[in-house]
Scaffold this active site. Structure first.
Site, PDB file in Angstrom:
ATOM      1  N   LEU A   1      -3.781  29.400  60.221  1.00 42.77           N
ATOM      2  CA  LEU A   1      -2.994  30.324  59.123  1.00 42.77           C
ATOM      3  C   LEU A   1      -4.017  30.248  57.840  1.00 42.77           C
ATOM      4  O   LEU A   1      -4.012  28.919  57.440  1.00 42.77           O
ATOM      5  CB  LEU A   1      -1.812  29.742  58.941  1.00 42.77           C
ATOM      6  CG  LEU A   1      -0.961  30.244  57.758  1.00 42.77           C
ATOM      7  CD1 LEU A   1      -0.549  31.869  58.032  1.00 42.77           C
ATOM      8  CD2 LEU A   1       0.301  29.553  57.456  1.00 42.77           C
TER       9      LEU A   1
ATOM     10  N   ASP B   1      11.165  33.949  44.159  1.00 40.37           N
ATOM     11  CA  ASP B   1      11.906  34.182  42.978  1.00 40.37           C
ATOM     12  C   ASP B   1      13.306  33.760  43.148  1.00 40.37           C
ATOM     13  O   ASP B   1      13.740  34.101  44.128  1.00 40.37           O
ATOM     14  CB  ASP B   1      11.812  35.595  42.285  1.00 40.37           C
ATOM     15  CG  ASP B   1      12.257  35.480  40.938  1.00 40.37           C
ATOM     16  OD1 ASP B   1      12.291  34.576  40.302  1.00 40.37           O
ATOM     17  OD2 ASP B   1      12.602  36.740  40.479  1.00 40.37           O
TER      18      ASP B   1
ATOM     19  N   HIS C   1      14.002  24.314  41.974  1.00 39.65           N
ATOM     20  CA  HIS C   1      12.543  24.326  42.092  1.00 39.65           C
ATOM     21  C   HIS C   1      12.155  23.527  43.595  1.00 39.65           C
ATOM     22  O   HIS C   1      11.312  23.967  44.257  1.00 39.65           O
ATOM     23  CB  HIS C   1      11.674  24.041  40.787  1.00 39.65           C
ATOM     24  CG  HIS C   1      11.787  25.091  39.996  1.00 39.65           C
ATOM     25  ND1 HIS C   1      11.673  26.666  40.189  1.00 39.65           N
ATOM     26  CD2 HIS C   1      12.099  24.925  38.479  1.00 39.65           C
ATOM     27  CE1 HIS C   1      11.908  27.140  38.932  1.00 39.65           C
ATOM     28  NE2 HIS C   1      12.178  26.058  38.053  1.00 39.65           N
TER      29      HIS C   1
HETATM   30  C1  IPE Z   1       7.470  35.711  39.324  1.00 37.71           C
HETATM   31  O1  IPE Z   1       8.766  35.483  38.702  1.00 37.71           O
HETATM   32  C2  IPE Z   1       6.386  34.580  39.441  1.00 37.71           C
HETATM   33  C3  IPE Z   1       6.811  33.763  40.476  1.00 37.71           C
HETATM   34  C4  IPE Z   1       7.657  33.952  41.565  1.00 37.71           C
HETATM   35  C5  IPE Z   1       5.761  32.559  40.353  1.00 37.71           C
HETATM   36  P1  IPE Z   1       9.031  35.624  37.348  1.00 37.71           P
HETATM   37  O2  IPE Z   1      10.544  34.638  37.361  1.00 37.71           O
HETATM   38  O3  IPE Z   1       8.118  34.797  36.708  1.00 37.71           O
HETATM   39  O4  IPE Z   1       9.304  36.786  36.926  1.00 37.71           O
HETATM   40  P2  IPE Z   1      10.122  37.685  35.804  1.00 37.71           P
HETATM   41  O5  IPE Z   1       9.740  37.037  34.595  1.00 37.71           O
HETATM   42  O6  IPE Z   1      11.411  37.776  36.489  1.00 37.71           O
HETATM   43  O7  IPE Z   1       9.573  39.166  36.022  1.00 37.71           O
HETATM   44  C1  IPE Z   2      10.678  31.068  40.860  1.00 35.77           C
HETATM   45  O1  IPE Z   2      12.339  30.988  40.372  1.00 35.77           O
HETATM   46  C2  IPE Z   2       9.899  30.093  40.605  1.00 35.77           C
HETATM   47  C3  IPE Z   2       9.084  30.414  39.438  1.00 35.77           C
HETATM   48  C4  IPE Z   2       8.896  31.489  38.764  1.00 35.77           C
HETATM   49  C5  IPE Z   2       7.935  29.390  39.307  1.00 35.77           C
HETATM   50  P1  IPE Z   2      12.627  31.284  39.065  1.00 35.77           P
HETATM   51  O2  IPE Z   2      12.594  29.889  38.202  1.00 35.77           O
HETATM   52  O3  IPE Z   2      11.968  32.345  38.485  1.00 35.77           O
HETATM   53  O4  IPE Z   2      13.930  31.600  38.938  1.00 35.77           O
HETATM   54  P2  IPE Z   2      15.179  32.587  38.222  1.00 35.77           P
HETATM   55  O5  IPE Z   2      14.184  33.849  38.388  1.00 35.77           O
HETATM   56  O6  IPE Z   2      14.928  32.030  36.776  1.00 35.77           O
HETATM   57  O7  IPE Z   2      16.448  32.308  39.035  1.00 35.77           O
HETATM   58 MG    MG Z   3      12.467  34.290  38.137  1.00 31.97          MG
END
Ligand code: IPE
Ligand code: IPE
Ligand code: MG
Length: 242
Positions: A123, A12, A29
């Site tokens: 793995l 995240d 990303h």
């Molecule tokens: C969790 O992160 C999902 C992934 C890392 C794929 P999110 O960014 O979607 O979660 P919330 O919305 O902060 O809970």
């Molecule tokens: C995690 O990064 C990737 C996915 C959830 C797919 P985010 O896109 O949630 O990044 P933040 O949390 O908004 O910084």
């Molecule tokens: Mg996120």
């Protein structure tokens, strides 16, 4: 040092990483995919048997259409570009999450990644894509419900194993350690059933900044955790010679 057999990561913070640099979220990303490549290598090097990564949640569809298509595009690119290399390195890929409703090209790639690498043993990389713990449990309950309705199993014979076996993670050991980057301290619907006794580590860094050193440091933290699983640690018990 006790190495966890199964590490699961909530990758995240890509969006905030990009924002902090004045870049579009897509750049975050992309940098996240690079951190994933590194982490797969690190996991192999450290002798971790199972690595599960949360790539796209069942709730991530609620993001703007353009971001959703960027994320789907990156998954396709990752499999197209990295599958051969993963296969050469002996990585077995498995995908968890709802697959029926995905676009046929994505489904095809996920199926191909699994079938190509099915014999690999170095793995196990489990990609959680279109995955949500509640969605997974609902799908498992439907399967079990159908078995009950058809008279194949009696409700009283349902055990935790019946449920584990009906989940997408059937055959995969529960995660010993769940790591989440970005400072958020929640599971966001990740492995709700499986993480019942997992150790949790929350790191402040954004996912693209997650380094092999931080990975190793998390494993060190894990190795000094005391896991009790609701029981007692024997060294607390004073032995009596009477
Ligand atoms: C969790 O992160 C999902 C992934 C890392 C794929 P999110 O960014 O979607 O979660 P919330 O919305 O902060 O809970
Ligand atoms: C995690 O990064 C990737 C996915 C959830 C797919 P985010 O896109 O949630 O990044 P933040 O949390 O908004 O910084
Ligand atoms: Mg996120």
């Amino acid at each position: 040092m006790t190495t966890p057999a199964h590490v699961a990561i909530i990758m995240d913070g890509n969006g905030r990483w990009a924002k902090a640099r004045g870049l579009p979220r897509l750049a975050g990303h992309r940098a996240g995919v690079e951190a994933l490549r590194q982490s797969v290598k690190t996991a192999s090097k450290l002798g971790i048997a199972w690595l599960t990564v949360y790539a796209f949640s069942s709730e991530n569809w609620s993001r703007p259409q353009s971001e959703v298509s960027d994320l789907l595009g990156l998954l396709k690119l990752f499999i197209r570009r990295d599958l051969a290399e993963l296969h050469r390195s002996g990585v077995r890929v498995r995908v968890i999450g709802e697959r029926e409703d995905l676009q046929p090209d994505i489904r095809g790639l996920l199926d191909e990644a699994e079938s190509l690498t099915v014999g690999n043993r170095a793995l196990n990389l489990v990609i959680a894509f279109n995955y949500g713990g509640r969605d997974e449990i609902v799908r498992a309950m439907r399967k079990i419900g159908a078995d009950v309705e058809a008279g194949r199993i009696a409700p009283a014979s349902i055990t935790p194993e019946t449920i584990s076996d009906a989940l997408d993670t059937s055959g995969i050991p529960d995660p010993d350690l769940v790591i989440r980057t970005s400072g958020e301290m929640r599971l966001s619907n990740f492995l709700l059933w499986q993480a019942a006794y997992s150790e949790l580590i929350f790191l402040p860094c954004f996912w693209p900044d997650f380094t092999p050193e931080q990975f190793e440091d998390a494993l060190r933290q894990f190795s000094v955790r005391e896991r009790r699983f609701g029981g007692r640690i024997e060294r607390d018990v004073v032995s009596s010679s009477a």
